[in-house]
Design a protein around this motif. Structure first.
Motif, PDB file in Angstrom:
ATOM      1  N   LYS A 251      -2.366  -9.169  -2.028  1.00  0.00           N
ATOM      2  CA  LYS A 251      -2.173  -8.079  -2.854  1.00  0.00           C
ATOM      3  C   LYS A 251      -1.348  -6.830  -2.244  1.00  0.00           C
ATOM      4  O   LYS A 251      -0.502  -6.148  -2.723  1.00  0.00           O
ATOM      5  CB  LYS A 251      -3.442  -7.634  -3.625  1.00  0.00           C
ATOM      6  CG  LYS A 251      -4.134  -8.228  -4.563  1.00  0.00           C
ATOM      7  CD  LYS A 251      -5.358  -7.909  -5.196  1.00  0.00           C
ATOM      8  CE  LYS A 251      -5.733  -8.715  -6.355  1.00  0.00           C
ATOM      9  NZ  LYS A 251      -7.013  -8.099  -7.237  1.00  0.00           N
ATOM     10  N   LEU A 252      -1.687  -6.903  -1.048  1.00  0.00           N
ATOM     11  CA  LEU A 252      -0.967  -5.890  -0.024  1.00  0.00           C
ATOM     12  C   LEU A 252       0.305  -6.188   0.823  1.00  0.00           C
ATOM     13  O   LEU A 252       0.553  -5.545   1.296  1.00  0.00           O
ATOM     14  CB  LEU A 252      -2.009  -5.510   1.038  1.00  0.00           C
ATOM     15  CG  LEU A 252      -3.370  -4.586   0.273  1.00  0.00           C
ATOM     16  CD1 LEU A 252      -4.021  -4.064   1.694  1.00  0.00           C
ATOM     17  CD2 LEU A 252      -2.754  -3.384  -0.361  1.00  0.00           C
ATOM     18  N   GLY A 253       0.741  -7.501   0.247  1.00  0.00           N
ATOM     19  CA  GLY A 253       1.961  -7.994   0.758  1.00  0.00           C
ATOM     20  C   GLY A 253       1.882  -8.376   2.137  1.00  0.00           C
ATOM     21  O   GLY A 253       2.742  -8.336   3.086  1.00  0.00           O
ATOM     22  N   GLY A 254       0.502  -8.711   2.609  1.00  0.00           N
ATOM     23  CA  GLY A 254       0.235  -9.310   4.157  1.00  0.00           C
ATOM     24  C   GLY A 254      -0.238  -8.117   4.723  1.00  0.00           C
ATOM     25  O   GLY A 254      -0.260  -8.453   6.108  1.00  0.00           O
ATOM     26  N   ALA A 255      -0.073  -6.893   4.387  1.00  0.00           N
ATOM     27  CA  ALA A 255      -0.383  -5.905   5.448  1.00  0.00           C
ATOM     28  C   ALA A 255      -1.773  -5.496   5.361  1.00  0.00           C
ATOM     29  O   ALA A 255      -2.497  -4.420   4.943  1.00  0.00           O
ATOM     30  CB  ALA A 255       0.294  -4.495   4.652  1.00  0.00           C
TER      31      ALA A 255
END
Ligand SMILES: O=P(O)(O)OC[C@H]1O[C@H](O[C@H]2O[C@H](CO)[C@@H](O)[C@H](O)[C@H]2O)[C@H](O)[C@@H](O)[C@@H]1O
Ligand code: MG
Length: 259
Positions: A64-68
């Motif tokens: 959901k955090l783009g991998g961050a």
């Protein structure tokens, strides 16, 4: 350092604040400590338990955090991977001295001299029943949770071993532990390395940790206008501006965000 008593956010406010993270999933990057934050503290380093749902929740939240989403731990990188397999998150191990990010993997090996130091420390610890020596390759930890009566002598001896190790190692104090860790990088330094590349670049950090070693990443979060959350009962002073009183509450936040 601000004391936790004056923390801006208490449990309810912190949980409310963190629940808003997914309103701007491209804005935030999460940096999570492991022991005492994601996982309950246990009597010994290997007695920890990973709740069955947690690795998958971290994976879903990372997506959901783009991998961050990164793990930032005093454990070795390999040990952290084992805890959360089959996933291999961006991770900084040994308090930041080894890292796996978009730029690749950088680990650190023990020198022959450090190996000899660990052998000497292990042999000496035989005289302190209950003290556990945790060999982490390029780092070593002397735990006195099972033998608190040896805290003072261990503190003296680990200062001695820090002298023997030289300037490439640093003495790291923690929860009922004295550690010798590579001096080249702290957890705060690790965050700056994550920020050099995607998916962390240009995001605001959310840092959650429970111990002295996490203070350097709280300072980076504060300086970057992010969030710093200290986990645990009010006690040691901290530069964190928010708090969560238990790792169970941390897991509740992770589960809610991953739902
Ligand atoms: O940065 P972290 O992920 O929090 O790791 C810090 C240290 O955690 C472990 O020691 C602590 O947790 C143990 C298990 O709960 C506990 O028995 C011990 O008293 C704590 O100090 C780990 O053993 C260390 O290697 C980490 O540096
Ligand atoms: Mg911790």
């Amino acid at each position: 350092m601000q004391s936790l008593e004056n923390a801006v956010q208490d449990d309810d406010a912190t949980q409310e604040m963190l629940s808003l993270v997914l309103e701007e999933p491209d804005h935030w990057a999460m940096f999570l400590d492991i022991d005492g934050t994601l996982l309950n503290l246990a009597p010994t380093p290997d007695a920890i338990e990973v709740p069955e749902a947690l690795p998958g929740q971290l994976h879903r939240l990372s997506n959901k955090l783009g991998g961050a989403l990164a793990l930032v731990t005093g454990r070795s990188l390999a040990y952290a991977d084992e805890l959360f397999k089959p996933f291999a998150f961006p991770t900084a191990g040994l308090h930041g001295a080894e890292i796996r990010n978009a730029a690749g993997m950088q680990t650190i090996e023990a020198t022959p001299e450090f190996q000899a130091l660990k052998h000497a420390l292990t042999a000496e610890a035989e005289h302190y029943p209950g003290v556990l020596i945790e060999d982490k390759g390029a780092a070593v930890a002397a735990h006195y949770r099972l033998a608190p009566e040896y805290e003072k002598v261990l503190e003296e001896r680990m200062h001695h071993y820090a002298e023997v190790a030289g300037s490439n190692w640093a003495l790291q104090l923690g929860k009922m532990v004295f550690e010798l860790r590579p001096a080249r990088s702290s957890k705060g330094d690790a965050l700056e390395r994550f920020f050099q590349s995607d998916p962390f670049k240009n995001r605001s950090p959310i840092t959650i940790g429970d111990d002295l070693t996490d203070e350097s990443m709280f300072a980076i979060a504060n300086a970057r206008g992010g969030l710093s959350v200290r986990v645990g009962a009010i006690g040691a002073p901290s530069c964190a501006t928010s708090r969560l009183s238990s790792s169970a509450l941390v897991r509740n936040v992770i589960a809610a965000l991953a739902a």
